[in-house]
Design a protein around this motif. Structure first.
Motif, PDB file in Angstrom:
ATOM      1  N   LEU A 164       0.830  -1.209   0.000  1.00 51.91           N
ATOM      2  CA  LEU A 164       0.000   0.000   0.000  1.00 51.91           C
ATOM      3  C   LEU A 164       0.863   1.257   0.000  1.00 51.91           C
ATOM      4  CD1 LEU A 164      -2.706  -1.044   2.616  1.00 51.91           C
ATOM      5  CD2 LEU A 164      -3.059  -0.787   0.161  1.00 51.91           C
ATOM      6  N   LYS A 165       1.848   1.299   0.875  1.00 54.58           N
ATOM      7  CA  LYS A 165       2.697   2.492   0.977  1.00 54.58           C
ATOM      8  C   LYS A 165       3.468   2.736  -0.315  1.00 54.58           C
ATOM      9  CE  LYS A 165       6.355   4.532   3.859  1.00 54.58           C
ATOM     10  NZ  LYS A 165       7.429   4.673   2.865  1.00 54.58           N
ATOM     11  N   LEU A 166       4.057   1.675  -0.860  1.00 58.47           N
ATOM     12  CA  LEU A 166       4.909   1.819  -2.038  1.00 58.47           C
ATOM     13  C   LEU A 166       4.114   2.187  -3.282  1.00 58.47           C
ATOM     14  CD1 LEU A 166       7.877   1.484  -2.933  1.00 58.47           C
ATOM     15  CD2 LEU A 166       7.335  -0.884  -3.508  1.00 58.47           C
ATOM     16  N   HIS A 167       2.915   1.591  -3.432  1.00 62.57           N
ATOM     17  CA  HIS A 167       2.191   1.731  -4.695  1.00 62.57           C
ATOM     18  C   HIS A 167       0.989   2.666  -4.620  1.00 62.57           C
ATOM     19  CE1 HIS A 167       4.936  -1.172  -6.160  1.00 62.57           C
ATOM     20  NE2 HIS A 167       4.417  -2.187  -5.492  1.00 62.57           N
ATOM     21  N   ILE A 168       0.830   3.353  -3.492  1.00 62.73           N
ATOM     22  CA  ILE A 168      -0.150   4.450  -3.421  1.00 62.73           C
ATOM     23  C   ILE A 168       0.569   5.738  -3.024  1.00 62.73           C
ATOM     24  CG2 ILE A 168      -2.212   5.338  -2.287  1.00 62.73           C
ATOM     25  CD1 ILE A 168      -3.327   2.530  -2.184  1.00 62.73           C
ATOM     26  N   LEU A 169       1.043   5.814  -1.788  1.00 59.19           N
ATOM     27  CA  LEU A 169       1.699   7.046  -1.343  1.00 59.19           C
ATOM     28  C   LEU A 169       2.966   7.324  -2.157  1.00 59.19           C
ATOM     29  CD1 LEU A 169       2.051   8.462   2.147  1.00 59.19           C
ATOM     30  CD2 LEU A 169       4.155   8.065   0.897  1.00 59.19           C
ATOM     31  N   ASN A 170       3.895   6.361  -2.206  1.00 57.98           N
ATOM     32  CA  ASN A 170       5.147   6.606  -2.915  1.00 57.98           C
ATOM     33  C   ASN A 170       4.931   6.722  -4.421  1.00 57.98           C
ATOM     34  OD1 ASN A 170       6.769   4.347  -0.610  1.00 57.98           O
ATOM     35  ND2 ASN A 170       6.672   6.564  -0.491  1.00 57.98           N
ATOM     36  N   GLU A 228      -6.382   3.581 -12.787  1.00 58.12           N
ATOM     37  CA  GLU A 228      -5.283   2.637 -12.965  1.00 58.12           C
ATOM     38  C   GLU A 228      -4.849   1.972 -11.656  1.00 58.12           C
ATOM     39  OE1 GLU A 228      -2.134   4.161 -15.484  1.00 58.12           O
ATOM     40  OE2 GLU A 228      -3.545   5.369 -16.662  1.00 58.12           O
ATOM     41  N   VAL A 229      -4.701   2.750 -10.591  1.00 59.74           N
ATOM     42  CA  VAL A 229      -4.189   2.174  -9.343  1.00 59.74           C
ATOM     43  C   VAL A 229      -5.270   1.391  -8.604  1.00 59.74           C
ATOM     44  CG1 VAL A 229      -3.220   2.706  -7.078  1.00 59.74           C
ATOM     45  CG2 VAL A 229      -2.380   3.902  -9.111  1.00 59.74           C
ATOM     46  N   LEU A 230      -6.418   2.015  -8.325  1.00 58.87           N
ATOM     47  CA  LEU A 230      -7.459   1.318  -7.566  1.00 58.87           C
ATOM     48  C   LEU A 230      -7.993   0.081  -8.297  1.00 58.87           C
ATOM     49  CD1 LEU A 230      -9.501   4.198  -5.863  1.00 58.87           C
ATOM     50  CD2 LEU A 230      -7.828   2.645  -4.832  1.00 58.87           C
ATOM     51  N   PRO A 231      -8.245   0.116  -9.621  1.00 58.93           N
ATOM     52  CA  PRO A 231      -8.694  -1.110 -10.290  1.00 58.93           C
ATOM     53  C   PRO A 231      -7.682  -2.254 -10.172  1.00 58.93           C
ATOM     54  CG  PRO A 231      -9.157   0.795 -11.665  1.00 58.93           C
ATOM     55  CD  PRO A 231      -8.311   1.290 -10.530  1.00 58.93           C
ATOM     56  N   ALA A 232      -6.393  -1.917 -10.189  1.00 62.83           N
ATOM     57  CA  ALA A 232      -5.389  -2.972 -10.032  1.00 62.83           C
ATOM     58  C   ALA A 232      -5.427  -3.550  -8.625  1.00 62.83           C
ATOM     59  CB  ALA A 232      -3.999  -2.418 -10.342  1.00 62.83           C
ATOM     60  N   ALA A 264       7.177  -1.764 -11.037  1.00 62.00           N
ATOM     61  CA  ALA A 264       6.926  -2.962 -10.230  1.00 62.00           C
ATOM     62  C   ALA A 264       5.437  -3.155  -9.983  1.00 62.00           C
ATOM     63  CB  ALA A 264       7.678  -2.868  -8.906  1.00 62.00           C
ATOM     64  N   PHE A 265       4.694  -2.049  -9.858  1.00 62.71           N
ATOM     65  CA  PHE A 265       3.251  -2.149  -9.642  1.00 62.71           C
ATOM     66  C   PHE A 265       2.551  -2.685 -10.898  1.00 62.71           C
ATOM     67  CE2 PHE A 265      -1.049  -0.122  -9.540  1.00 62.71           C
ATOM     68  CZ  PHE A 265      -1.538  -0.846  -8.455  1.00 62.71           C
ATOM     69  N   ILE A 266       2.984  -2.236 -12.063  1.00 60.16           N
ATOM     70  CA  ILE A 266       2.410  -2.751 -13.310  1.00 60.16           C
ATOM     71  C   ILE A 266       2.628  -4.256 -13.403  1.00 60.16           C
ATOM     72  CG2 ILE A 266       2.602  -2.689 -15.827  1.00 60.16           C
ATOM     73  CD1 ILE A 266       3.326   0.309 -15.549  1.00 60.16           C
ATOM     74  N   HIS A 267       3.837  -4.710 -13.070  1.00 56.28           N
ATOM     75  CA  HIS A 267       4.125  -6.154 -13.109  1.00 56.28           C
ATOM     76  C   HIS A 267       3.306  -6.906 -12.065  1.00 56.28           C
ATOM     77  CE1 HIS A 267       7.197  -5.610 -16.060  1.00 56.28           C
ATOM     78  NE2 HIS A 267       8.016  -4.929 -15.253  1.00 56.28           N
ATOM     79  N   LEU A 268       3.155  -6.307 -10.883  1.00 52.41           N
ATOM     80  CA  LEU A 268       2.361  -6.934  -9.825  1.00 52.41           C
ATOM     81  C   LEU A 268       0.917  -7.128 -10.276  1.00 52.41           C
ATOM     82  CD1 LEU A 268       2.398  -7.835  -6.775  1.00 52.41           C
ATOM     83  CD2 LEU A 268       1.676  -5.511  -6.238  1.00 52.41           C
ATOM     84  N   ALA A 269       0.354  -6.093 -10.911  1.00 48.48           N
ATOM     85  CA  ALA A 269      -1.025  -6.177 -11.392  1.00 48.48           C
ATOM     86  C   ALA A 269      -1.165  -7.229 -12.489  1.00 48.48           C
ATOM     87  CB  ALA A 269      -1.469  -4.804 -11.902  1.00 48.48           C
ATOM     88  N   GLY A 280      -3.401 -11.017 -12.790  1.00 57.39           N
ATOM     89  CA  GLY A 280      -4.424 -11.225 -13.810  1.00 57.39           C
ATOM     90  C   GLY A 280      -5.116  -9.961 -14.274  1.00 57.39           C
ATOM     91  N   TYR A 281      -4.617  -8.785 -13.870  1.00 60.54           N
ATOM     92  CA  TYR A 281      -5.227  -7.527 -14.301  1.00 60.54           C
ATOM     93  C   TYR A 281      -4.756  -7.222 -15.716  1.00 60.54           C
ATOM     94  CZ  TYR A 281      -6.595  -2.598 -14.301  1.00 60.54           C
ATOM     95  OH  TYR A 281      -7.162  -1.385 -14.603  1.00 60.54           O
ATOM     96  N   GLY A 282      -5.710  -7.178 -16.668  1.00 64.86           N
ATOM     97  CA  GLY A 282      -5.330  -7.047 -18.072  1.00 64.86           C
ATOM     98  C   GLY A 282      -5.586  -5.696 -18.695  1.00 64.86           C
TER      99      GLY A 282
END
Length: 368
Positions: free
Chosen positions: A243-249, A290-294, A341-346, A350-352
């Protein structure tokens, strides 16, 4: 007075974070603070930290929709020592009084140094080497194992520090009993800390935002030093780190990209920049589309929405001058860790759907 907590580091972050919580918590805990750097310019700070009347922490910002501006007093620090000139007393406190060890020794605190190979303690040693000698002294005295709570911004900091100290024990020819004492009987707990501490108060104290978190990962034998609303015991720190890395940061890094493109002033600060309509709209689109849907694909919709709301309050803190030029340091590396890294995580979840705005930030950072 005995001090069950020994803390290595004197930073204003610790003053407005752990030391405040230990002062306010149940039970309140007494702390010995140890200066590890040997910087004589900080002698005045050491004396002020342990003043009987305590020192101030001014908490300023937004929380739950309201403006906070209040001063709290920290009285947990009872003694301050310099490791460079008072090592014998540091060792005595570590062996005879300590139940918990806190550390926040900076980005280079874990880096090995040539002095680490010496058989006896030297002030120039790295923090893991200093900790090895202190643990060896505690073991030799027959003292029970203690709990070590590192707070450096290093992933799995407890596991990393245990590995470094254990390796030093072997390199120094430690007995099997001492190695077992260090690696198996001592409790090493990884933690994640978060609070923006924006300015010092001289000679001791600090100005901080209302938001504060000290998340400690559960491990066998761990008991939290005190109960406080900002201290959380969690099963897996990675959930909070995500959460911290891929929202706040991530949000901070996206703002730096906009700052670079929109020709904003060099001294622009976050709270003013996000009030610019075009910036506000672009940041909202990144989070909403982009962020919340992932995070929905990751199964963490509600957590992400709540954390985003807190993040936007922190961004809008009317008392905090958080410069985008400071956030922009090491921008390419931050894009890799926070956005790519967040794009790869999503994708792995299975987030397409496309992430055009985040992908564009990644592309632009590679061209810089």
């Amino acid at each position: 007075m005995k001090t069950p907590v020994i803390q290595f580091g004197t930073s204003r972050f610790l003053q407005a974070h752990a030391d405040l919580f230990l002062s306010e918590g149940t039970p309140a805990m007494a702390v010995t603070v140890v200066q590890t750097s040997g910087d004589p310019a900080r002698a005045g700070r050491l004396a002020a930290l342990a003043a009987p009347e305590g020192y101030p922490v001014r908490v300023r910002g937004r929380q739950d929709g309201r403006v906070i501006d209040e001063t709290r007093r920290v009285t947990s620090v009872k003694r301050c020592l310099s490791m460079a000139v008072q090592y014998d007393e540091v060792r005595r406190v570590f062996v005879e009084e300590a139940e918990y060890v806190l550390s926040n020794t900076g980005d280079s605190g874990y880096d090995g140094r040539p002095e680490d190979r010496e058989p006896d303690f030297l002030p120039a040693m790295s923090f893991p080497a200093k900790l090895y000698h202190l643990l060896a002294a505690r073991h030799a005295a027959g003292a029970v194992p203690l709990t070590i709570l590192p707070m450096e911004l290093i992933a799995d900091n407890g596991k990393v520090l245990r590995g470094l100290v254990g390796a030093l024990a072997r390199a120094n020819g430690a007995s099997a009993d001492l190695i077992r004492y260090i690696e198996e009987e001592t409790v090493w707990a990884s933690s994640l800390v978060d609070r923006i501490v924006s300015a010092p108060i001289e000679p001791a104290g600090a100005v901080a935002e209302p938001y504060a978190l000290w998340a400690i990962e559960r491990t066998p034998g761990l008991v939290a030093p005190t109960q406080h609303p900002s201290i959380q015991l969690v099963d897996d720190l990675k959930e909070i780190e995500t959460l911290k890395l891929h929202i706040l940061n991530l949000g901070h890094t996206a703002l730096v990209d906009m700052w670079q493109r929109h020709g904003a002033p060099a001294d622009a600060v976050v709270r003013a920049f996000i009030a610019v309509p075009v910036v506000e709209a672009e940041l909202a689109a990144i989070f909403e589309h982009e962020v919340l849907p992932a995070f929905v694909a990751l199964g963490r919709k509600d957590e992400a929405k709540a954390y985003l709301a807190t993040t936007m309050e922190r961004f809008a803190n009317p008392f905090l001058d958080h410069k985008l030029s400071d956030i922009a340091q090491n921008h390419r590396q931050k894009v890799e860790r926070r956005i790519e890294a967040f794009i790869h995580l999503a994708r792995d979840a299975g987030y397409g759907a496309d992430m055009p705005r985040l992908s564009a930030i990644a592309d632009r950072s590679q061209a810089i």
